[in-house]
Scaffold this motif. Structure first.
Motif, mmCIF file in Angstrom:
data_model
loop_
_atom_site.group_PDB
_atom_site.id
_atom_site.type_symbol
_atom_site.label_atom_id
_atom_site.label_comp_id
_atom_site.label_asym_id
_atom_site.label_seq_id
_atom_site.Cartn_x
_atom_site.Cartn_y
_atom_site.Cartn_z
ATOM 1 N N ASP A 107 0.980 5.172 1.693
ATOM 2 C CA ASP A 107 0.353 6.043 2.983
ATOM 3 C C ASP A 107 0.060 7.448 2.123
ATOM 4 O O ASP A 107 1.056 8.409 2.056
ATOM 5 C CB ASP A 107 1.295 6.178 4.140
ATOM 6 N N HIS A 154 0.896 -1.349 0.140
ATOM 7 C CA HIS A 154 -0.035 -0.066 -0.078
ATOM 8 C C HIS A 154 0.924 1.336 0.071
ATOM 9 O O HIS A 154 2.241 1.267 0.148
ATOM 10 C CB HIS A 154 -0.862 0.117 1.329
ATOM 11 N N ARG A 171 2.782 9.790 12.489
ATOM 12 C CA ARG A 171 2.655 10.661 11.357
ATOM 13 C C ARG A 171 1.848 12.025 11.779
ATOM 14 O O ARG A 171 1.599 12.342 12.835
ATOM 15 C CB ARG A 171 1.608 10.215 10.474
ATOM 16 N N HIS A 189 4.434 -0.359 -0.138
ATOM 17 C CA HIS A 189 5.301 -1.057 1.038
ATOM 18 C C HIS A 189 4.306 -2.071 1.725
ATOM 19 O O HIS A 189 3.030 -1.865 1.538
ATOM 20 C CB HIS A 189 5.966 -0.184 1.961
HETATM 21 FE FE FE Z 1 2.251 2.190 5.505
#
Ligand code: FE
Ligand code: MD6
Length: 217
Positions: free
Chosen positions: A137, A135, A214, A191
Motif C-alpha cells: 500500500d 501488493h 487510511r 501482503h
Molecule cells: Fe493492502
C-alpha cells in the motif's frame, strides 16, 4: 484456558496480539458492532455500488470495491490513485459513516497510534474464489500513518510478506470482527488475501467484507 458453566473447554483468544513489529491484531474487536457496520456499509454501496476495477496491467480484479470518505482508492488502465470523485457516479464518495470512523480511531489508539483520523475507507467485497495478490500500500502521502483493517463475514487467510515481493510470507487467519492495525516498520510490507473459501456466514452469507481505513491526503 477456562471451563464455562457447561464444563466445555474455552480457549481464551488473546485480545491483543503483536503479530510482527508494527502489526497488531485485535481479535473480534468489531464484533459488538457487526450489524451496524454491515448496515453502514450497505448505505455506502447503495450510493457508490461495488464494482470490479481494472488494474493498469488490464486485469479485472476478483474483489469488488467501493469507498467512502474524502478520498477513494481507484485503479484503471492509467494507474492506481486516490480520487475525491467516484468515477462511476461522477460524484464525491459517500461520507464516512460515524461508526466507521470511531472504530478506526479507537482501534488505532489501542494499537499505539494516537489521533488517527482516516480520510479514506476502501470497502472490499470477496466472494468465494476472490483473492488479492501480494501488493504494497503505497499510494498514501504519509507512511507514518497506520492502516486499520476490519474483517466481516466469511473467514480469510491473510498473507504477510516482507519489504520485497519475493520475501517469504506468513499466513494469518482472519475471522468475522477481527481488526488489524499496522504501521511503522510494517507499513510497506507486501501482503495479500488467499482465494476465499466457500461458506455461509450468518450475517453476510457467501461473502467477506473488508474495511480498510487510511489517511490518504
Ligand atoms: Fe493492502
Ligand atoms: C483485505 N487488505 O483484507 C485486503 N492493506 O481484504 C489489504 O490489502 C490491506 O488489510 C493494507 C493494510 C491492511 C489491509
Amino acid at each position: 484456558m477456562t471451563l464455562d458453566l457447561f464444563g466445555s473447554v474455552q480457549r481464551k483468544v488473546p485480545e491483543h496480539e503483536d503479530l510482527l513489529p508494527g502489526v497488531v491484531v485485535l481479535r473480534r474487536r468489531a464484533l459488538a458492532d457487526d450489524a451496524a457496520l454491515v448496515a453502514a456499509s450497505h448505505s455506502v454501496t447503495s450510493i457508490s455500488p461495488f464494482r470490479h476495477m481494472v488494474t493498469p496491467g488490464g486485469f479485472t480484479m476478483s474483489v469488488a470495491m467501493s469507498n467512502c470518505g474524502e478520498w477513494g482508492w481507484v485503479t484503471d488502465r492509467t494507474g492506481y490513485r486516490y480520487d475525491r470523485l467516484d468515477p462511476q457516479t461522477g460524484k464525491p464518495w459517500p461520507p464516512m459513516p460515524a461508526i466507521f470512523e470511531t472504530l478506526a480511531t479507537e482501534a488505532a489508539a489501542e494499537a499505539g497510534f494516537a489521533n488517527f483520523t482516516p480520510d479514506a475507507c476502501l470497502i472490499n467485497r470477496y466472494e468465494p474464489g476472490a483473492r488479492m495478490s501480494l501488493h504494497q500500500d503505497r499510494n498514501e502521502r504519509d507512511f507514518s500513518q497506520p492502516i486499520v483493517s476490519v474483517s466481516l463475514g466469511l473467514p480469510a487467510v491473510f498473507q504477510f510478506g516482507g519489504d520485497q515481493r519475493a520475501d517469504k510470507t506468513v499466513r494469518v487467519p482472519l475471522a468475522h470482527g477481527d481488526v488489524i492495525v499496522w504501521g511503522g516498520p510494517a507499513r510497506l510490507r507486501f501482503h495479500g488475501i488467499l482465494p476465499l473459501k466457500r461458506g455461509d456466514h450468518p450475517l453476510l452469507g457467501a461473502q467477506r467484507i473488508n474495511l480498510t481505513f487510511r489517511r490518504a491526503g
